[in-house]
Design a protein around this motif. Structure first.
Motif, PDB file in Angstrom:
ATOM      1  N   GLN A  16       0.876  -1.181   0.000  1.00 13.33           N
ATOM      2  CA  GLN A  16       0.000   0.000   0.000  1.00 13.33           C
ATOM      3  C   GLN A  16       0.902   1.216   0.000  1.00 13.33           C
ATOM      4  O   GLN A  16       1.753   1.325   0.883  1.00 13.33           O
ATOM      5  N   LYS A  17       0.720   2.097  -0.962  1.00  9.84           N
ATOM      6  CA  LYS A  17       1.610   3.255  -1.020  1.00  9.84           C
ATOM      7  C   LYS A  17       0.900   4.427  -1.707  1.00  9.84           C
ATOM      8  O   LYS A  17       0.293   4.243  -2.755  1.00  9.84           O
ATOM      9  N   ASN A  18       0.991   5.587  -1.122  1.00 11.02           N
ATOM     10  CA  ASN A  18       0.425   6.810  -1.699  1.00 11.02           C
ATOM     11  C   ASN A  18      -1.014   6.612  -2.198  1.00 11.02           C
ATOM     12  O   ASN A  18      -1.372   7.065  -3.281  1.00 11.02           O
ATOM     13  N   LEU A  74      -2.646   3.875  -3.172  1.00 12.52           N
ATOM     14  CA  LEU A  74      -2.967   2.728  -4.037  1.00 12.52           C
ATOM     15  C   LEU A  74      -2.352   1.456  -3.472  1.00 12.52           C
ATOM     16  O   LEU A  74      -1.390   1.501  -2.712  1.00 12.52           O
ATOM     17  N   SER A  75      -2.913   0.335  -3.926  1.00 13.75           N
ATOM     18  CA  SER A  75      -2.392  -0.968  -3.526  1.00 13.75           C
ATOM     19  C   SER A  75      -1.877  -1.670  -4.780  1.00 13.75           C
ATOM     20  O   SER A  75      -2.499  -1.591  -5.830  1.00 13.75           O
ATOM     21  N   CYS A 110       1.947   6.889  -7.192  1.00 10.13           N
ATOM     22  CA  CYS A 110       2.121   5.762  -6.277  1.00 10.13           C
ATOM     23  C   CYS A 110       3.550   5.248  -6.329  1.00 10.13           C
ATOM     24  O   CYS A 110       4.185   5.022  -5.299  1.00 10.13           O
TER      25      CYS A 110
END
Ligand SMILES: [Zn+2]
Length: 253
Positions: free
Chosen positions: A5-7, A9-10, A65
């Motif tokens: 999970q980052k910024n 989004l996954s 992301c």
């Protein structure tokens, strides 16, 4: 696969490719974008019927992301043309280019393959700092686009297949890859991948093609998702016909 999970989004990563700091890679799902039904929601394809403004927004969400500034798309046509992005070439190919695989050693070129049931096959040779992304649907698969791409990596980039790390992305599984007309569509040499109910194991086809090209079995990671069975997570053409495409990305940093 590893879920990250980052910024906002996954996305997924292959554990074998995630070990290399020299590349950026990610397999996005259909979740987290702005497109509405039947393209909900992280559709990255401009040719699916979705609104262009939504697709552009989705692509920018992916850029944010992964913290990159560039995505390289090709016009995929289920053929076996391979696009080469070589930093030694003064003249890059005209954009957009048509093909079903891209090989690149150019830092910052992040190659995207868009799929909904077909496989994206990601390759990386850390010794030669060369990455490839292959669109392997059944049509490309029976023409061995995987083997052809690796041959080109050897010839042009002097890659050694024994140094290649490979990831086979989420695609139609044996459970759902039914080919009623397989006698017409699929060459006989591939019938050994069929079960008793006319379902083909294209994950196994790709693993064998990688090994036949010289990739070591221990360097191959295969997704265990079936896109049709997991159509809430991934776009599936067999499940929905009119649908989006999810993005599988690899690039040299
Ligand atoms: Zn399935």
């Amino acid at each position: 696969m590893i879920n990250i999970q980052k910024n906002g989004l996954s996305f997924f990563q292959f554990p074998n490719l995630a070990e290399y700091p020299g590349i950026c890679h990610g397999i996005f799902t259909r979740k987290g974008g702005v497109s509405s039904q039947p393209y909900d929601s992280l559709n990255t394809s401009l040719n699916s019927g979705d609104l262009e403004t939504n697709v552009i927004k989705n692509r920018s969400l992916i850029l944010q992301c992964l913290e990159i500034d560039n995505l390289f798309f090709i016009n995929q046509v289920h053929g076996t043309d391979i696009v080469v992005l070589n930093k030694k070439d003064c003249q890059p190919p005209d954009y957009p280019v048509t093909g079903d695989a891209v090989i690149s050693n150019i830092p910052g070129k992040n190659i995207v393959i868009q799929t909904a049931d077909c496989q994206a096959v990601l390759l990386y040779d850390a010794h030669k700092q060369t990455a490839a992304n292959i669109h392997a649907g059944w049509r490309g698969s029976i023409q061995n686009i995987i083997g052809k791409t690796i041959q080109k990596m050897e010839k042009i980039f002097k890659c050694n297949p024994a140094h290649i790390t490979a990831g086979i992305g989420p695609a139609l599984g044996l459970c759902c890859a039914e080919f009623i007309n397989y006698k017409k569509e699929i060459p006989e040499k591939y019938w050994k991948y069929k079960n008793n109910s006319n379902h083909f194991d294209f994950y196994a086809v790709s693993r064998d093609q990688l090994c036949n090209a010289g990739v070591l079995p221990e360097n191959i990671f295969s997704s265990s998702f079936c896109t049709k069975c997991s159509s809430s997570l991934f776009f599936s053409f067999r499940k929905n016909k009119t649908t989006g495409r999810f993005a599988s990305i690899i690039g040299i940093k």
